[in-house]
Every structure is written in C-alpha cells, then in structure tokens.
Design an enzyme around this catalytic site. Structure first.
Site, PDB file in Angstrom:
ATOM      1  N   ASP A 107       9.924   1.449   1.889  1.00 49.32           N
ATOM      2  CA  ASP A 107      11.235  -0.154   1.302  1.00 49.32           C
ATOM      3  C   ASP A 107      11.288  -0.825   0.100  1.00 49.32           C
ATOM      4  O   ASP A 107      11.486  -2.253   0.268  1.00 49.32           O
ATOM      5  CB  ASP A 107      11.016  -0.410   2.897  1.00 49.32           C
ATOM      6  CG  ASP A 107      11.894  -0.161   3.757  1.00 49.32           C
ATOM      7  OD1 ASP A 107      12.368   1.024   3.239  1.00 49.32           O
ATOM      8  OD2 ASP A 107      11.859   0.109   5.310  1.00 49.32           O
TER       9      ASP A 107
ATOM     10  N   THR B 111       5.104   0.748   0.398  1.00 53.43           N
ATOM     11  CA  THR B 111       5.890   0.571   1.368  1.00 53.43           C
ATOM     12  C   THR B 111       7.441   1.457   0.693  1.00 53.43           C
ATOM     13  O   THR B 111       7.206   0.770  -0.666  1.00 53.43           O
ATOM     14  CB  THR B 111       6.352  -0.735   1.856  1.00 53.43           C
ATOM     15  OG1 THR B 111       7.731  -1.071   1.446  1.00 53.43           O
ATOM     16  CG2 THR B 111       5.737  -2.121   0.582  1.00 53.43           C
TER      17      THR B 111
ATOM     18  N   ILE C 186      14.285  11.749   0.871  1.00 51.09           N
ATOM     19  CA  ILE C 186      13.365  10.621  -0.634  1.00 51.09           C
ATOM     20  C   ILE C 186      12.197  10.562  -0.353  1.00 51.09           C
ATOM     21  O   ILE C 186      11.911  10.105  -1.547  1.00 51.09           O
ATOM     22  CB  ILE C 186      14.517   9.560  -0.781  1.00 51.09           C
ATOM     23  CG1 ILE C 186      14.114   8.705   0.684  1.00 51.09           C
ATOM     24  CG2 ILE C 186      16.229  10.326  -0.622  1.00 51.09           C
ATOM     25  CD1 ILE C 186      15.198   7.494   0.376  1.00 51.09           C
TER      26      ILE C 186
HETATM   27  P1  ATP Z   1       5.084   1.948   6.866  1.00 55.58           P
HETATM   28  O1  ATP Z   1       5.789   0.995   7.652  1.00 55.58           O
HETATM   29  O2  ATP Z   1       5.336   1.444   5.297  1.00 55.58           O
HETATM   30  O3  ATP Z   1       5.332   3.075   7.192  1.00 55.58           O
HETATM   31  P2  ATP Z   1       2.587   1.035   8.528  1.00 55.58           P
HETATM   32  O4  ATP Z   1       1.443   0.866   7.534  1.00 55.58           O
HETATM   33  O5  ATP Z   1       3.852  -0.490   8.314  1.00 55.58           O
HETATM   34  O6  ATP Z   1       3.552   1.703   7.371  1.00 55.58           O
HETATM   35  P3  ATP Z   1       2.795   1.441  10.655  1.00 55.58           P
HETATM   36  O7  ATP Z   1       3.290   2.511  11.758  1.00 55.58           O
HETATM   37  O8  ATP Z   1       2.970   0.026  11.533  1.00 55.58           O
HETATM   38  O9  ATP Z   1       3.136   1.593   9.266  1.00 55.58           O
HETATM   39  O10 ATP Z   1       0.788   1.073  10.560  1.00 55.58           O
HETATM   40  C1  ATP Z   1       0.022   2.071  10.377  1.00 55.58           C
HETATM   41  C2  ATP Z   1      -1.573   1.529  11.442  1.00 55.58           C
HETATM   42  O11 ATP Z   1      -1.498   0.351  11.524  1.00 55.58           O
HETATM   43  C3  ATP Z   1      -0.803   2.116  12.679  1.00 55.58           C
HETATM   44  O12 ATP Z   1      -1.885   3.973  13.214  1.00 55.58           O
HETATM   45  C4  ATP Z   1      -0.950   1.282  13.007  1.00 55.58           C
HETATM   46  O13 ATP Z   1      -0.881   0.879  14.743  1.00 55.58           O
HETATM   47  C5  ATP Z   1      -1.740   0.164  13.107  1.00 55.58           C
HETATM   48  N1  ATP Z   1      -1.589  -0.926  13.186  1.00 55.58           N
HETATM   49  C6  ATP Z   1      -0.158  -1.561  12.191  1.00 55.58           C
HETATM   50  N2  ATP Z   1      -0.338  -2.711  13.399  1.00 55.58           N
HETATM   51  C7  ATP Z   1      -1.557  -3.574  13.693  1.00 55.58           C
HETATM   52  C8  ATP Z   1      -2.349  -4.665  14.162  1.00 55.58           C
HETATM   53  N3  ATP Z   1      -1.628  -5.903  14.307  1.00 55.58           N
HETATM   54  N4  ATP Z   1      -3.473  -4.831  14.263  1.00 55.58           N
HETATM   55  C9  ATP Z   1      -4.061  -2.895  14.259  1.00 55.58           C
HETATM   56  N5  ATP Z   1      -3.663  -1.983  13.698  1.00 55.58           N
HETATM   57  C10 ATP Z   1      -2.519  -2.273  13.918  1.00 55.58           C
END
Ligand code: ATP
Ligand code: MG
Length: 458
Positions: A230, A228, A382
């Site tokens: 952030d 992350t 960044i």
């Molecule tokens: P960042 O927000 O730091 O960029 P992240 O991992 O939170 O990273 P997202 O795009 O929210 O990024 O999610 C990454 C992957 O996880 C995506 O393929 C998304 O569909 C999947 N995902 C998110 N939430 C869920 C959920 N509740 N259940 C299953 N898959 C999920």
C-alpha cells in the site's frame, strides 16, 4: 578526515561555479513578466476550501540535500536534522567469518520479496564473506519452536533465480509470536544479524525482538527492509513492489473501461488494495487517465444527497454515456459495519467496492436510468506477481543498504529512502506514523485534475 565526504555526487551538481550567488542565479528560470491573472484553478481549489495546493513563489527545492554537500559550500549545518546515510562503511562491527545471519519474511505478499532475499544472500556471501545464513519459514512462526518449522540454509545456489517468481520462497504468516521464544531461537542458532522483511506489524515485532535482545545483553543486529504494497510506510519514498502492483492494477482499470465504453450507460468499477492509504488507487487511476472518480480512505465523501457521489455519477453517465470509478478497499468505511480484527490485530475491513456496486444499482434503478455496471476486484492478483525491472533494481539496492547497515552494527532500524537517497531509519520512527495520500498535496491534486471529479462530495 572522511566525515564530510559526499555520499555520492548528486546528478544535479552544477557545472563549475564561482560562489553561491552565481549558483543561485544559474538556477533561476526566466519569466516573461509579472503574473496578474487569477488562476482558473481557484474555483476548484476554493471548493476544497484550501489554497495549500498553490506553490509559494518564494519557495525553493534545495539543490544540496546532505550535510557534507552543504558544508562544502560553507553553509552552517550543525543544527540541521538528518538521517544517517545508507551505504558501506570502511570499518564494520561484525567479523564476517564468525557472523551468522537470519532472514524472515512476514505479513502479506508483495512483489519483490524474493529479489530482496536473493540480494541479501548474495551481498552477504560474495562481498562480506558471511558463510551461514538461515531462512526462517512462514514468518515469525519459523522462529517459534512450537511450530516445528525447519530452518532453511541459504546460499547463492539456494536463491538462484528466485527473483523470477512472485511470493516468497520462505513463506510468510500473520499472528503474534512471543518475542522471548524468537530470541531463544536466535540464541540457539547463534544468529548475530536478523533481517526482517515485512510491514508495519512485522516491524513492531522486530522492535520487540530487539528489546528482548537488549534486555538479555545480546549483540544481535535487527535490521528491517520495509515491505508494504500500500506504500503506507513513511520515510521510504515508495515501497518496493508498489510500482509493480499498481502497474498490474491498471490492467483491471483498462478492462473495466473497455467494458464501460462498449455498453450503453456503462459503468466500470474497480476496487484496489489500500486499507488506509489510497496510493495504489491514485497511481493506477492516473496511469491510464481514464478514471472519472477515485475514492480513497483519506478523503471522506458523501454518497447520498444532491451533492453526493451517486447523484454525480448518475448525471455523468446520463451526459457522457459511461463512467469509470476506482475505489480503494479502505474507502467509505463509515458506511459499513466494523468486522473486528485479524490474527495480527489489524482491523478487518468490509468490502466497500461490493457495497458501492449495490448502492449504484439501487440509485440508478430508483431514478429509472439504465446502468451496465462491471465490477472488477483484482485483489491478490496484483501482489502475487514477480517484481517489474524497476522494482527489482530497487529491491537489490535496499538489500545492499540493509547488509551494509547490519554489518556496521546498526540495529532497531529499517532501510529507507529519503529525497532519493538510501538512509537508516529507526524502527520506532518508521512505525510512528502512516504514509497517507495528503488531501492537500500535489498527488491528490493530480487525481482531481485528471479525473475532473469535484474536490468534495457533500
Ligand atoms: P502487511 O500488513 O503489509 O501485510 P505486516 O508486517 O504489517 O505486513 P502483520 O500481519 O500485521 O503484517 O504482521 C506481521 C507479523 O508481525 C505477524 O506475525 C504479527 O503477529 C507480528 N506483529 C504485528 N504486530 C506486532 C506487535 N505489536 N508486536 C509483535 N509482533 C507483531
Ligand atoms: Mg500491516
């Protein structure tokens, strides 16, 4: 019997001691006398209506932070909550010669993704003797047959030198995929261990994958390396890539500050990443100590009115000739209209920096005060850079801890870092809350001290 072996001796271990009383004395810092004078910080803290910034004089930062170290001193420890430590186990669960591993990177980019991939592959290959490692392309899409993304074979040659580059050699994606299809893919490839490198959304996905694995009675370890930019995932102290990212962000602040000081009534305005957590804004602003205002999502502020931000800024510019403002993208969302959600279900935020630029221009125009505003949003620049050496080291160590955990049969967990030690954190816990800048905490106090901005714009 090995259960109470210290994980590793802390650097803070005291030299030879003769019992706890002496040790406590050894740690006491000399004082010149009783403190009787009210701190002038009181004015600042009272305005923030909190006294929590003050240190409780009886409080102590504990010297020992593991059950084994406390037990060695005879402190009763049975009831104390604690994380399982990261690190190699003498007995492991998976037979490395038969173990097949998958690696996937999901969500937004972050410096260090390639360092993590490479370190996972090298540790698995060189020290555990694992021979099959698959890389899935473009996040969970690469594990969903319908997208037809070919699986990549990963070995030390395939990952040589990748840490020199930003991004991820595996690619990434957003958007929900069906966990059943993902587990089908793992079954077809006979994968025993899945490493997910991603943010909160990815970890929610990993948890659902682990649930399907359990429902089908499979023995597949799902281990996450939290990513992350952030720094908003809890129990990881500071997420990998964060230091690189805020370091890069300081370049934008430096540029905006140079501009602001060169022109009459110059205003530098820099918007940085931070949808819910303002860590990048706080750290980047502190790093060059030239910012006069930092606005973050955690601390609400009024824009208008005599005590509002705009009027304060105007007065400062008139008095001092210039001002430097740093905003996190998620700040001031109450002034903007909601924009729905993205494919992963994340709230789409409107651009507060642009909005603020407009409001500042209006405010100065209405007051007939000249303003020379330079707005910089370094945005993706960044997070697309390679990790700095500190983050690279951190990535490697997180990856090693992840491999040790998975080979020892741990699952539904992410590697974390708690009080300077690598630990195992259940995914459910890691996604149960968000790491936020505490408005009553010492980081925000440092920002208030360094900027001189009032604790409250009201
Ligand atoms: P960042 O927000 O730091 O960029 P992240 O991992 O939170 O990273 P997202 O795009 O929210 O990024 O999610 C990454 C992957 O996880 C995506 O393929 C998304 O569909 C999947 N995902 C998110 N939430 C869920 C959920 N509740 N259940 C299953 N898959 C999920
Ligand atoms: Mg996310």
């Amino acid at each position: 019997n090995g259960t109470h072996q210290p994980i590793n001796r802390p650097e803070t271990a005291l030299p030879d001691h003769e019992g706890m009383v002496d040790e406590r004395a050894q740690l006491e810092v000399s004082r010149l006398g009783e403190c009787r004078i009210d701190s002038p910080l009181s004015a600042m803290l009272r305005r923030q209506r909190t006294t929590q910034h003050y240190v409780d004089e009886d409080d102590r930062v504990l010297l020992d932070d593991t059950v084994s170290l406390l037990a060695a001193r005879g402190v009763p420890v049975e009831e104390l909550p604690g994380f399982e430590p990261g690190g190699p186990r003498s007995k492991i669960y998976f037979d490395p010669s038969k173990t097949r591993v998958g690696i996937v990177t999901c969500g937004g980019l972050c410096p260090g993704l390639n360092d993590v991939i490479r370190a996972l592959v090298l540790e698995l290959t060189n020290h555990y003797g694992v021979r099959r490692i698959f890389g899935f392309r473009n996040g969970y899409q690469g594990m969903t047959a319908r997208y037809g993304r070919p699986v990549v074979d990963l070995d030390p040659d395939a990952v040589a030198g990748i840490n020199e580059y930003g991004g991820t050699i595996l690619g990434t994606s957003r958007g929900n995929q069906d966990p059943d299809e993902i587990v089908d893919c793992l079954e077809q490839l006979s994968v025993n261990v899945l490493f997910v490198i991603g943010g909160d959304g990815s970890m929610r996905g990993a948890l659902r994958i682990a649930e399907v694995v359990a429902e089908r009675g499979l023995r597949i370890a799902v281990v996450g390396v939290p990513k992350t930019i952030d720094n908003d995932i809890p129990y990881i102290e500071r997420s990998f890539g964060f230091q690189t990212a805020f370091g890069k962000a300081t370049e934008a602040i430096r540029a905006a500050h140079v501009e602001a000081t060169a022109f009459p009534n110059g205003i530098g305005l820099v918007q940085l990443m931070g949808r819910h957590s303002g860590f990048i804004a706080c750290y980047a602003a502190l790093a060059n100590n030239d910012s006069d205002y930092v606005l973050i999502p955690e601390v609400p502020f009024a824009l208008d009115g005599p005590g509002g931000f705009l009027e304060h800024l105007r007065q400062r510019v008139v008095e001092r000739g210039h001002a430097m403002v740093v905003v996190a993208e998620g700040a001031g969302q109450e002034y903007l209209s909601a924009k729905g959600v993205d494919v992963s279900g994340n709230a789409r935020l409107e651009d507060f920096g642009r909005y603020l630029r407009g409001r500042i221009a209006e405010h100065f125009a209405a007051a007939r005060v000249e303003a020379n505003l330079k707005y910089i949003d370094p945005s993706y620049t960044i997070r697309s850079v390679p990790a700095d050496p500190y983050d690279s080291v951190y990535c490697i160590r997180l990856a090693h801890a992840a491999v040790h955990a998975a080979m020892a049969g741990r699952t539904e967990m992410v590697v974390g870092r708690w009080r300077g030690r690598f630990v195992h954190v259940p995914i459910a816990l890691a996604i149960s809350s968000r790491n936020l800048v505490d408005p009553d905490g010492d980081l925000w106090l440092s920002v208030l001290e360094a900027t001189g901005q009032p604790p409250v714009f009201a």
